[in-house]
Design a protein around this motif. Structure first.
Motif, PDB file in Angstrom:
ATOM      1  N   LEU A  22       0.819  -1.217   0.000  1.00 37.64           N
ATOM      2  CA  LEU A  22       0.000   0.000   0.000  1.00 37.64           C
ATOM      3  C   LEU A  22       0.850   1.264   0.000  1.00 37.64           C
ATOM      4  CD1 LEU A  22      -2.995  -0.854   2.350  1.00 37.64           C
ATOM      5  CD2 LEU A  22      -3.019  -0.484  -0.117  1.00 37.64           C
ATOM      6  N   GLY A  23       1.909   1.286   0.801  1.00 33.49           N
ATOM      7  CA  GLY A  23       2.770   2.467   0.852  1.00 33.49           C
ATOM      8  C   GLY A  23       3.381   2.782  -0.508  1.00 33.49           C
ATOM      9  N   TYR A  24       3.827   1.744  -1.193  1.00 27.19           N
ATOM     10  CA  TYR A  24       4.391   1.939  -2.524  1.00 27.19           C
ATOM     11  C   TYR A  24       3.317   2.433  -3.484  1.00 27.19           C
ATOM     12  CZ  TYR A  24       6.386   1.210  -7.090  1.00 27.19           C
ATOM     13  OH  TYR A  24       6.812   1.417  -8.380  1.00 27.19           O
ATOM     14  N   LEU A  25       2.131   1.851  -3.412  1.00 26.34           N
ATOM     15  CA  LEU A  25       1.046   2.255  -4.308  1.00 26.34           C
ATOM     16  C   LEU A  25       0.628   3.708  -4.050  1.00 26.34           C
ATOM     17  CD1 LEU A  25      -1.084  -1.011  -4.331  1.00 26.34           C
ATOM     18  CD2 LEU A  25       0.541  -0.214  -6.071  1.00 26.34           C
ATOM     19  N   LEU A  26       0.634   4.120  -2.778  1.00 26.78           N
ATOM     20  CA  LEU A  26       0.347   5.527  -2.467  1.00 26.78           C
ATOM     21  C   LEU A  26       1.407   6.440  -3.077  1.00 26.78           C
ATOM     22  CD1 LEU A  26      -0.822   5.514   1.260  1.00 26.78           C
ATOM     23  CD2 LEU A  26      -2.099   6.406  -0.686  1.00 26.78           C
ATOM     24  N   ARG A  27       2.651   6.037  -2.956  1.00 26.67           N
ATOM     25  CA  ARG A  27       3.761   6.823  -3.513  1.00 26.67           C
ATOM     26  C   ARG A  27       3.653   6.881  -5.034  1.00 26.67           C
ATOM     27  NH1 ARG A  27       7.468   9.995  -4.574  1.00 26.67           N
ATOM     28  NH2 ARG A  27       9.682   9.545  -4.503  1.00 26.67           N
ATOM     29  N   GLN A  28       3.348   5.759  -5.659  1.00 25.54           N
ATOM     30  CA  GLN A  28       3.198   5.695  -7.113  1.00 25.54           C
ATOM     31  C   GLN A  28       2.062   6.618  -7.566  1.00 25.54           C
ATOM     32  OE1 GLN A  28       3.363   1.891  -9.758  1.00 25.54           O
ATOM     33  NE2 GLN A  28       1.296   1.994  -8.957  1.00 25.54           N
ATOM     34  N   ALA A  29       0.941   6.562  -6.851  1.00 25.82           N
ATOM     35  CA  ALA A  29      -0.212   7.409  -7.191  1.00 25.82           C
ATOM     36  C   ALA A  29       0.115   8.879  -6.970  1.00 25.82           C
ATOM     37  CB  ALA A  29      -1.418   6.989  -6.356  1.00 25.82           C
ATOM     38  N   SER A  30       0.818   9.172  -5.896  1.00 29.06           N
ATOM     39  CA  SER A  30       1.197  10.553  -5.603  1.00 29.06           C
ATOM     40  C   SER A  30       2.106  11.119  -6.695  1.00 29.06           C
ATOM     41  CB  SER A  30       1.909  10.615  -4.242  1.00 29.06           C
ATOM     42  OG  SER A  30       2.368  11.918  -3.989  1.00 29.06           O
ATOM     43  N   ALA A  31       3.062  10.330  -7.140  1.00 28.11           N
ATOM     44  CA  ALA A  31       3.973  10.775  -8.197  1.00 28.11           C
ATOM     45  C   ALA A  31       3.215  11.022  -9.506  1.00 28.11           C
ATOM     46  CB  ALA A  31       5.082   9.741  -8.410  1.00 28.11           C
ATOM     47  N   ALA A  32       2.275  10.147  -9.827  1.00 31.55           N
ATOM     48  CA  ALA A  32       1.484  10.309 -11.047  1.00 31.55           C
ATOM     49  C   ALA A  32       0.598  11.550 -10.949  1.00 31.55           C
ATOM     50  CB  ALA A  32       0.629   9.063 -11.290  1.00 31.55           C
ATOM     51  N   HIS A  33       0.018  11.768  -9.767  1.00 32.21           N
ATOM     52  CA  HIS A  33      -0.842  12.941  -9.567  1.00 32.21           C
ATOM     53  C   HIS A  33      -0.025  14.233  -9.670  1.00 32.21           C
ATOM     54  CE1 HIS A  33      -4.117  15.400  -8.182  1.00 32.21           C
ATOM     55  NE2 HIS A  33      -3.376  15.847  -7.195  1.00 32.21           N
ATOM     56  N   ARG A  34       1.151  14.229  -9.061  1.00 33.07           N
ATOM     57  CA  ARG A  34       2.007  15.418  -9.120  1.00 33.07           C
ATOM     58  C   ARG A  34       2.358  15.757 -10.578  1.00 33.07           C
ATOM     59  NH1 ARG A  34       5.833  18.190  -5.562  1.00 33.07           N
ATOM     60  NH2 ARG A  34       7.152  19.395  -6.932  1.00 33.07           N
ATOM     61  N   LEU A  35       2.701  14.745 -11.358  1.00 32.11           N
ATOM     62  CA  LEU A  35       3.034  14.959 -12.764  1.00 32.11           C
ATOM     63  C   LEU A  35       1.845  15.544 -13.529  1.00 32.11           C
ATOM     64  CD1 LEU A  35       5.135  14.699 -15.003  1.00 32.11           C
ATOM     65  CD2 LEU A  35       4.385  12.337 -15.319  1.00 32.11           C
ATOM     66  N   ARG A  36       0.657  15.000 -13.289  1.00 33.59           N
ATOM     67  CA  ARG A  36      -0.559  15.539 -13.932  1.00 33.59           C
ATOM     68  C   ARG A  36      -0.759  17.003 -13.558  1.00 33.59           C
ATOM     69  NH1 ARG A  36      -3.115  11.231 -11.669  1.00 33.59           N
ATOM     70  NH2 ARG A  36      -2.875   9.420 -12.959  1.00 33.59           N
ATOM     71  N   MET A  37      -0.596  17.308 -12.275  1.00 28.74           N
ATOM     72  CA  MET A  37      -0.787  18.677 -11.794  1.00 28.74           C
ATOM     73  C   MET A  37       0.241  19.616 -12.421  1.00 28.74           C
ATOM     74  SD  MET A  37      -3.376  18.876  -9.677  1.00 28.74           S
ATOM     75  CE  MET A  37      -3.052  20.169  -8.488  1.00 28.74           C
ATOM     76  N   GLU A  38       1.498  19.199 -12.473  1.00 33.64           N
ATOM     77  CA  GLU A  38       2.540  20.041 -13.068  1.00 33.64           C
ATOM     78  C   GLU A  38       2.231  20.322 -14.536  1.00 33.64           C
ATOM     79  OE1 GLU A  38       6.035  17.761 -12.165  1.00 33.64           O
ATOM     80  OE2 GLU A  38       6.235  18.665 -10.170  1.00 33.64           O
ATOM     81  N   ARG A  39       1.761  19.305 -15.236  1.00 29.30           N
ATOM     82  CA  ARG A  39       1.434  19.471 -16.656  1.00 29.30           C
ATOM     83  C   ARG A  39       0.273  20.437 -16.851  1.00 29.30           C
ATOM     84  NH1 ARG A  39       2.005  13.127 -18.312  1.00 29.30           N
ATOM     85  NH2 ARG A  39       4.241  13.163 -18.689  1.00 29.30           N
ATOM     86  N   VAL A  40      -0.753  20.313 -16.025  1.00 28.32           N
ATOM     87  CA  VAL A  40      -1.937  21.147 -16.192  1.00 28.32           C
ATOM     88  C   VAL A  40      -1.668  22.608 -15.797  1.00 28.32           C
ATOM     89  CG1 VAL A  40      -3.132  20.858 -13.972  1.00 28.32           C
ATOM     90  CG2 VAL A  40      -4.456  20.998 -16.048  1.00 28.32           C
ATOM     91  N   LEU A  41      -0.701  22.833 -14.916  1.00 27.06           N
ATOM     92  CA  LEU A  41      -0.380  24.195 -14.476  1.00 27.06           C
ATOM     93  C   LEU A  41       0.706  24.853 -15.325  1.00 27.06           C
ATOM     94  CD1 LEU A  41      -0.381  23.611 -10.610  1.00 27.06           C
ATOM     95  CD2 LEU A  41      -2.125  24.810 -11.963  1.00 27.06           C
TER      96      LEU A  41
END
Length: 155
Positions: A22-41
């Motif tokens: 779960l910890g790894y999956l949270l980290r993986q999801a967080s990294a993907a979300h951050r990338l999406r946010m950086e792209r959209v901004l």
């Protein structure tokens, strides 16, 4: 004899999928979300930490730098640099505290609020995509779970 590297699984496979920690999956999801946010901004020429800082300033006017750092999950030194950059860009302004002369209140300027509104419209689409396929009750469960994880980490 040449060794071949083991197959690195794609997202969703093996430990990067439902069998993952779960910890790894949270980290993986967080990294993907951050990338999406950086792209959209990116087209607004604002970084994700700057967006988070403006968001927290708007949500909690008059907070201290230390509180701002905690809310934005950044170091006080990083927040100080961000505030200086936002001030130079005319997106925030500092005003002396009405009682404590050495304390400065930081708030979003009119142009900062306008930019934040534009960014929020873009970010809302990303947020909606996060909950795609979830019903209202499932979304509540996910939100409660994430808050509980963060709260448990505070103790």
């Amino acid at each position: 004899m040449r060794k071949t590297s083991p197959h690195v699984p794609d997202i969703g496979e093996g430990k990067r999928g439902e069998q993952g920690y779960l910890g790894y999956l949270l980290r993986q999801a967080s990294a993907a979300h951050r990338l999406r946010m950086e792209r959209v901004l990116a087209d607004k020429e604002i970084t994700l930490p700057q967006f988070l800082t403006l968001t927290m300033l708007e949500a909690y006017p008059g907070i201290s730098n230390a509180d701002l750092a905690r809310l934005a999950m950044l170091t006080p030194q990083t927040v100080s640099v961000i505030i200086n950059n936002l001030e130079r860009a005319g997106l925030v302004r500092r005003q002396p505290h009405p009682v404590h002369g050495r304390i400065q209140r930081i708030e979003a300027s009119e142009s900062g609020r306008r930019l934040l509104k534009q960014c929020r419209a873009k970010v809302n689409k990303v947020e909606q995509a996060l909950m795609k396929g979830l019903g209202a009750e499932e979304e509540k469960v996910v939100r409660r779970w994430l808050v509980a994880i963060a709260d448990d980490g505070q103790s």
